[in-house]
Design a protein around this motif. Sequence first.
Motif, PDB file in Angstrom:
ATOM      1  N   LYS A   1      37.052   2.655 108.616  1.00 52.46           N
ATOM      2  CA  LYS A   1      36.871   4.027 108.117  1.00 52.46           C
ATOM      3  C   LYS A   1      35.385   4.317 107.965  1.00 52.46           C
ATOM      4  N   CYS A   2      35.072   5.550 107.683  1.00 54.79           N
ATOM      5  CA  CYS A   2      33.680   5.973 107.481  1.00 54.79           C
ATOM      6  C   CYS A   2      33.057   5.251 106.286  1.00 54.79           C
ATOM      7  N   ASP A   3      31.793   4.841 106.428  1.00 53.45           N
ATOM      8  CA  ASP A   3      31.071   4.271 105.283  1.00 53.45           C
ATOM      9  C   ASP A   3      29.757   5.027 105.057  1.00 53.45           C
TER      10      ASP A   3
ATOM     11  N   LEU B   1      48.143   3.779 103.877  1.00 55.13           N
ATOM     12  CA  LEU B   1      49.182   4.563 103.206  1.00 55.13           C
ATOM     13  C   LEU B   1      48.680   5.139 101.883  1.00 55.13           C
ATOM     14  N   ALA B   2      47.778   4.418 101.227  1.00 57.14           N
ATOM     15  CA  ALA B   2      47.300   4.882  99.921  1.00 57.14           C
ATOM     16  C   ALA B   2      46.344   6.062 100.046  1.00 57.14           C
ATOM     17  N   CYS B   3      45.616   6.131 101.151  1.00 51.28           N
ATOM     18  CA  CYS B   3      44.618   7.192 101.304  1.00 51.28           C
ATOM     19  C   CYS B   3      45.305   8.544 101.517  1.00 51.28           C
ATOM     20  N   PRO B   4      45.009   9.526 100.660  1.00 51.70           N
ATOM     21  CA  PRO B   4      45.651  10.842 100.832  1.00 51.70           C
ATOM     22  C   PRO B   4      44.991  11.680 101.918  1.00 51.70           C
ATOM     23  N   TYR B   5      43.858  11.195 102.480  1.00 49.00           N
ATOM     24  CA  TYR B   5      43.069  11.997 103.404  1.00 49.00           C
ATOM     25  C   TYR B   5      43.185  11.544 104.863  1.00 49.00           C
ATOM     26  N   ASP B   6      44.034  10.586 105.131  1.00 49.58           N
ATOM     27  CA  ASP B   6      44.305  10.135 106.502  1.00 49.58           C
ATOM     28  C   ASP B   6      43.022   9.788 107.248  1.00 49.58           C
ATOM     29  N   VAL B   7      42.175   8.988 106.628  1.00 53.00           N
ATOM     30  CA  VAL B   7      40.891   8.690 107.266  1.00 53.00           C
ATOM     31  C   VAL B   7      40.757   7.218 107.661  1.00 53.00           C
ATOM     32  N   ARG B   8      41.809   6.449 107.435  1.00 47.14           N
ATOM     33  CA  ARG B   8      41.733   5.030 107.790  1.00 47.14           C
ATOM     34  C   ARG B   8      42.603   4.763 109.012  1.00 47.14           C
ATOM     35  N   TYR B   9      42.168   3.844 109.837  1.00 43.46           N
ATOM     36  CA  TYR B   9      42.950   3.521 111.028  1.00 43.46           C
ATOM     37  C   TYR B   9      42.856   2.027 111.323  1.00 43.46           C
ATOM     38  N   ALA B  10      43.819   1.566 112.098  1.00 40.89           N
ATOM     39  CA  ALA B  10      43.907   0.141 112.416  1.00 40.89           C
ATOM     40  C   ALA B  10      43.056  -0.184 113.637  1.00 40.89           C
ATOM     41  N   VAL B  11      42.231  -1.221 113.526  1.00 42.05           N
ATOM     42  CA  VAL B  11      41.509  -1.760 114.683  1.00 42.05           C
ATOM     43  C   VAL B  11      42.210  -3.053 115.072  1.00 42.05           C
ATOM     44  N   GLU B  12      42.755  -3.071 116.280  1.00 40.98           N
ATOM     45  CA  GLU B  12      43.524  -4.232 116.714  1.00 40.98           C
ATOM     46  C   GLU B  12      42.679  -5.152 117.592  1.00 40.98           C
TER      47      GLU B  12
ATOM     48  N   CYS C   1      29.018   9.630 115.510  1.00 39.90           N
ATOM     49  CA  CYS C   1      29.669   8.609 114.671  1.00 39.90           C
ATOM     50  C   CYS C   1      30.265   7.506 115.538  1.00 39.90           C
ATOM     51  N   ALA C   2      30.912   7.905 116.630  1.00 42.88           N
ATOM     52  CA  ALA C   2      31.568   6.925 117.499  1.00 42.88           C
ATOM     53  C   ALA C   2      30.559   5.951 118.084  1.00 42.88           C
ATOM     54  N   VAL C   3      29.413   6.487 118.518  1.00 48.01           N
ATOM     55  CA  VAL C   3      28.394   5.626 119.122  1.00 48.01           C
ATOM     56  C   VAL C   3      27.739   4.758 118.043  1.00 48.01           C
ATOM     57  N   GLU C   4      27.475   5.358 116.889  1.00 44.61           N
ATOM     58  CA  GLU C   4      26.820   4.623 115.801  1.00 44.61           C
ATOM     59  C   GLU C   4      27.706   3.474 115.303  1.00 44.61           C
ATOM     60  N   ASN C   5      29.003   3.722 115.231  1.00 44.85           N
ATOM     61  CA  ASN C   5      29.904   2.742 114.604  1.00 44.85           C
ATOM     62  C   ASN C   5      30.883   2.087 115.572  1.00 44.85           C
ATOM     63  N   GLN C   6      30.733   2.353 116.848  1.00 44.55           N
ATOM     64  CA  GLN C   6      31.564   1.738 117.903  1.00 44.55           C
ATOM     65  C   GLN C   6      33.057   1.858 117.613  1.00 44.55           C
ATOM     66  N   THR C   7      33.506   3.054 117.364  1.00 42.41           N
ATOM     67  CA  THR C   7      34.929   3.254 117.060  1.00 42.41           C
ATOM     68  C   THR C   7      35.749   3.307 118.356  1.00 42.41           C
ATOM     69  N   PRO C   8      37.000   2.893 118.308  1.00 44.86           N
ATOM     70  CA  PRO C   8      37.844   2.844 119.518  1.00 44.86           C
ATOM     71  C   PRO C   8      38.323   4.242 119.936  1.00 44.86           C
ATOM     72  N   VAL C   9      37.389   5.011 120.467  1.00 43.38           N
ATOM     73  CA  VAL C   9      37.709   6.406 120.803  1.00 43.38           C
ATOM     74  C   VAL C   9      38.733   6.509 121.939  1.00 43.38           C
ATOM     75  N   TRP C  10      38.788   5.485 122.811  1.00 42.59           N
ATOM     76  CA  TRP C  10      39.754   5.498 123.909  1.00 42.59           C
ATOM     77  C   TRP C  10      41.193   5.456 123.380  1.00 42.59           C
TER      78      TRP C  10
ATOM     79  N   TRP D   1      39.035   7.525 115.303  1.00 40.51           N
ATOM     80  CA  TRP D   1      37.726   8.051 114.928  1.00 40.51           C
ATOM     81  C   TRP D   1      37.508   7.880 113.427  1.00 40.51           C
ATOM     82  N   ARG D   2      36.224   7.697 113.046  1.00 43.95           N
ATOM     83  CA  ARG D   2      35.908   7.674 111.612  1.00 43.95           C
ATOM     84  C   ARG D   2      35.827   9.099 111.061  1.00 43.95           C
TER      85      ARG D   2
END
Lengths: 318, 208
Positions: B137-139, B101-112, B23-32, B36-37
């Motif tokens: 987040k994951c799509d 805050l609205a997501c009950p599943y804690d799956v969204r994160y901030a990309v700065e 997922c990280a490689v496919e979606n270039q998430t800031p794993v450092w 993660w998605r």
Amino acid sequence: MSYEMQTAWGLSIAIYLFLGGLGAAVMGVVVITDMFRISNREHPTLVVWGAISSIIFLAVGSGMLFIHLLDHLAVLNVLNPLVLFTKPDAWIAWGTQFIIWMMVWGFFYACPYLRSAKGTRDMPLVGNGAKECGPVCKLMGLCQKYHRLIGWLTIINAVGTVAYTGLLLQSFPAVALWHNPGLPMLFMVSAFSTALAFILLLQYLVIKEPDQDLRRLFERIDLGLVGLEIALVFFFVNYMLSGSESGLRSVEYLWNSWGWLLGFIGFGLIVPLMLEVGAVSGKLRGHLPVVVAAVLVLIGGFLLRHYTLMAGVYEYPW
Amino acid sequence: MTHYAMVIDLNTCTGCNACMAACAVENQTPVWADKWRTRVHDQEKGNDIANVARTFFPRLCNHCDIPACMTVCPTGATYKMDNGIVRIDDALCMGCQACVLACPYDVRYAVEYEDIHTAKEFYNEDVMKRSRPGVDKCDFCHDRVALGKQPACAATCTADARIFGDLDDPNDRVTRIVRSGKATPLLAHLGTRPNVYYINEHRQEEQP
């Protein structure tokens, strides 16, 4: 199961919610006081100082939200009023428009009073000097002509802004402390209480007009609001003590926070209540008790938002 | 119509974390920055050595039918596609993080901004899917799915723990599992109607 406190919204959003509620309620109260001729007269100085303070509060508060944004350029997407047609279910969309239009209509409502209000009547361009200045004079005339309509628009947007601050948190379903019908009510009562406290400070320390009857009225209303707020906080704690682990953990967090217990409940509600009872009953004389109570109510209002945000607990199934 | 969903079998997940890497490689998430998605929680259950068990709990966006994140989004950046996938339009997202805050599943994160700059060096600018900060987040790897492929996490899962499919297809494996009642969604009481279902773990131990 695991339990975590929210970390996405911090101090800047607490300031935004506090100043948003305070600023909007100040504007609403001064316009209502003037429009309905409370004390049987106009209140140009109160309106001008209240409107200026309100606009500053709202601007600073909105600035805190703006700083918090991840993509500042994209804020244009929510400033467009058409957003209400595309996202009528999003409270931030409503809140943004309420704030913008409340500042605009509030400014226009105060405009005609700039020539007669203490502190602005001697200013060039907007004060008595405005008579010589065509466009400003025309604008003031136009605002005077539609003063009542502008007043209603200001009040509607002010009440909308006050309600919005609570509705925003209420729309997050996973947190028991936020997702309940009481939160918008608590924030509304707190916003109007802090607004009256701020207006009393303006009256006692800045405006200093012979308006004792109005001050007494505001002191009495604020006393009632602080009492109501104490009752609402009690209802909240009672509600969260059973029914959900999220709510229970929020109460545990608040109960173990000195800022909440001593700062908000003690010095932000109970002490001002006692001071205001003393002032209203005549047992405490002079300006000092009211001024101290007002400052404490303002600090309490901020602490309420800060701890309400901080104490949001999520229950995760992993 | 198509109604994408995922079933996660907690009995077969081995905790290899290949899904996270894919997922990280496919979606270039800031794993450092530990963003993660999708994540796999490594959990230890039990209170003594004879009774201890190591379990894994993969999680990702639940692509809810009534997404609280979409409701609170003030710009319309979060939207739901006809196939059920909940996506974020990066051009519209201003990053207020109300959706976080609205997501009950804690799956969204901030990309700065900083994450975007680092990602360009980390993943190579030419393959970057996003150029602006905002919430991520994951799509369901919607671009892969549009080409008839599986999401990267499901395609790479060696243990068949992530099963992706179409709930509107009665013959789809996901539909059959969900209809059997073996798999249930998370936090269903919140009324978000999630589309990620979990087959609960069955302890493989001797009964006393």
